[in-house]
Design an enzyme around this catalytic site. Structure first.
Site, PDB file in Angstrom:
ATOM      1  N   THR A   1       0.848  -1.185   0.000  1.00  0.00           N
ATOM      2  CA  THR A   1       0.000   0.000   0.000  1.00  0.00           C
ATOM      3  C   THR A   1       0.884   1.235   0.000  1.00  0.00           C
ATOM      4  O   THR A   1       2.044   1.176   0.398  1.00  0.00           O
ATOM      5  CB  THR A   1      -0.938   0.038   1.229  1.00  0.00           C
ATOM      6  N   ASN A   2       0.335   2.347  -0.433  1.00  0.00           N
ATOM      7  CA  ASN A   2       0.957   3.651  -0.249  1.00  0.00           C
ATOM      8  C   ASN A   2       0.039   4.556   0.552  1.00  0.00           C
ATOM      9  O   ASN A   2       0.266   5.754   0.656  1.00  0.00           O
ATOM     10  CB  ASN A   2       1.320   4.294  -1.594  1.00  0.00           C
ATOM     11  N   ASN A   3      -1.024   3.954   1.133  1.00  0.00           N
ATOM     12  CA  ASN A   3      -1.959   4.712   1.962  1.00  0.00           C
ATOM     13  C   ASN A   3      -1.268   5.026   3.289  1.00  0.00           C
ATOM     14  O   ASN A   3      -1.037   4.139   4.114  1.00  0.00           O
ATOM     15  CB  ASN A   3      -3.228   3.875   2.182  1.00  0.00           C
TER      16      ASN A   3
ATOM     17  N   HIS B   1      -2.253   6.483   5.921  1.00  0.00           N
ATOM     18  CA  HIS B   1      -3.042   6.206   7.118  1.00  0.00           C
ATOM     19  C   HIS B   1      -2.902   4.738   7.527  1.00  0.00           C
ATOM     20  O   HIS B   1      -2.741   4.416   8.699  1.00  0.00           O
ATOM     21  CB  HIS B   1      -4.525   6.530   6.891  1.00  0.00           C
ATOM     22  N   LYS B   2      -2.957   3.851   6.538  1.00  0.00           N
ATOM     23  CA  LYS B   2      -2.796   2.413   6.827  1.00  0.00           C
ATOM     24  C   LYS B   2      -1.393   2.121   7.349  1.00  0.00           C
ATOM     25  O   LYS B   2      -1.217   1.367   8.304  1.00  0.00           O
ATOM     26  CB  LYS B   2      -3.058   1.577   5.568  1.00  0.00           C
TER      27      LYS B   2
ATOM     28  N   ASP C   1      -7.511  -5.659   1.741  1.00  0.00           N
ATOM     29  CA  ASP C   1      -8.620  -4.943   1.132  1.00  0.00           C
ATOM     30  C   ASP C   1      -9.687  -4.866   2.201  1.00  0.00           C
ATOM     31  O   ASP C   1      -9.920  -5.835   2.940  1.00  0.00           O
ATOM     32  CB  ASP C   1      -9.143  -5.631  -0.132  1.00  0.00           C
TER      33      ASP C   1
ATOM     34  N   PHE D   1     -10.228   8.450   9.003  1.00  0.00           N
ATOM     35  CA  PHE D   1     -10.329   8.642   7.554  1.00  0.00           C
ATOM     36  C   PHE D   1     -11.446   7.764   7.028  1.00  0.00           C
ATOM     37  O   PHE D   1     -12.032   6.961   7.746  1.00  0.00           O
ATOM     38  CB  PHE D   1      -8.986   8.340   6.862  1.00  0.00           C
ATOM     39  N   GLY D   2     -11.755   7.924   5.749  1.00  0.00           N
ATOM     40  CA  GLY D   2     -12.810   7.106   5.139  1.00  0.00           C
ATOM     41  C   GLY D   2     -14.163   7.333   5.798  1.00  0.00           C
ATOM     42  O   GLY D   2     -14.598   8.467   5.966  1.00  0.00           O
TER      43      GLY D   2
ATOM     44  N   ARG E   1      -9.326  -3.825  10.840  1.00  0.00           N
ATOM     45  CA  ARG E   1      -7.935  -3.982  10.433  1.00  0.00           C
ATOM     46  C   ARG E   1      -7.099  -4.480  11.608  1.00  0.00           C
ATOM     47  O   ARG E   1      -6.256  -5.361  11.460  1.00  0.00           O
ATOM     48  CB  ARG E   1      -7.378  -2.660   9.886  1.00  0.00           C
TER      49      ARG E   1
END
Length: 193
Positions: free
Chosen positions: A8-10, A12-13, A69, A148-149, A177
């Site tokens: 990922t490049n997110n 926040h994650k 995901d 977020f989201g 998560r």
């Protein structure tokens, strides 16, 4: 220290997962391994999309890696937005996604929902799948500014506040998560302890 790529490049994650790893593994992002491609999520399940990303990193960069995901599944909307959670309103705009969802639930009394994460780990060429779910309800309006989201409209079971109000420390302990990552980390620790 074992190196693992999180596909990922997110940011926040990466922040959430780095906090959970607490220095036991060196977590690398796609950017850290110079992978600039946006890996297309073309599967029709969370598991399928996680596998696509993990396989791409493993096959092209020869790194142990994992990918996830995640999405929001709303009971009254037959599980939507599901795999389309990030682009439910047509793009990656969290406010637009929340507004669309709230509008669709306006006349609904059933506001039950769940966040679900599926993680695909490829370690030494073997694939392992981990899943985490947190149940809750959709608020009538956005509550809080953190996270977020869909965090401002999701109230986890057993709480009166949204993820956005609860803050990252609480969310990291109870989120979908976090639950999937806990299973991943238990597996990794059993392999490398």
């Amino acid at each position: 220290m074992k190196k693992l790529v999180f596909a990922t490049n997110n940011k926040h994650k990466i922040e959430e997962v780095s906090a959970m790893l607490s220095g036991k593994f060196e977590l690398l992002s796609m950017k850290d391994i110079h992978c600039d491609i946006d890996i297309a999520e073309t599967a029709d399940t969370f598991e399928g999309n996680a596998l696509i990303k993990a396989k791409y990193i493993y096959e092209n960069f020869n790194c142990d890696c994992f990918a996830d995901d995640s999405g929001l599944e709303v009971e009254a909307l037959d599980g939507k937005p599901g795999i389309y959670s990030a682009r439910y309103a047509g793009n990656h705009d969290s406010d637009a996604n929340m507004n669309k969802l709230l509008a669709e639930l306006k006349e609904k009394t059933n506001r039950n929902a769940q966040f679900r994460t599926v993680i695909a780990l490829i370690l030494d060429g073997e694939t392992h799948i981990f899943e985490g779910i947190i149940k809750g309800t959709i608020a009538q309006k956005k509550l809080g500014s953190g996270g977020f989201g869909y965090d401002p409209i999701f109230i986890p079971e057993g709480y009166q506040q949204s993820f956005a109000q609860l803050g990252i420390d609480v969310k990291n302990n109870i989120s979908h998560r976090a639950r999937a990552m806990e299973k991943l980390f238990k597996f990794l620790h059993s392999k490398f302890s």
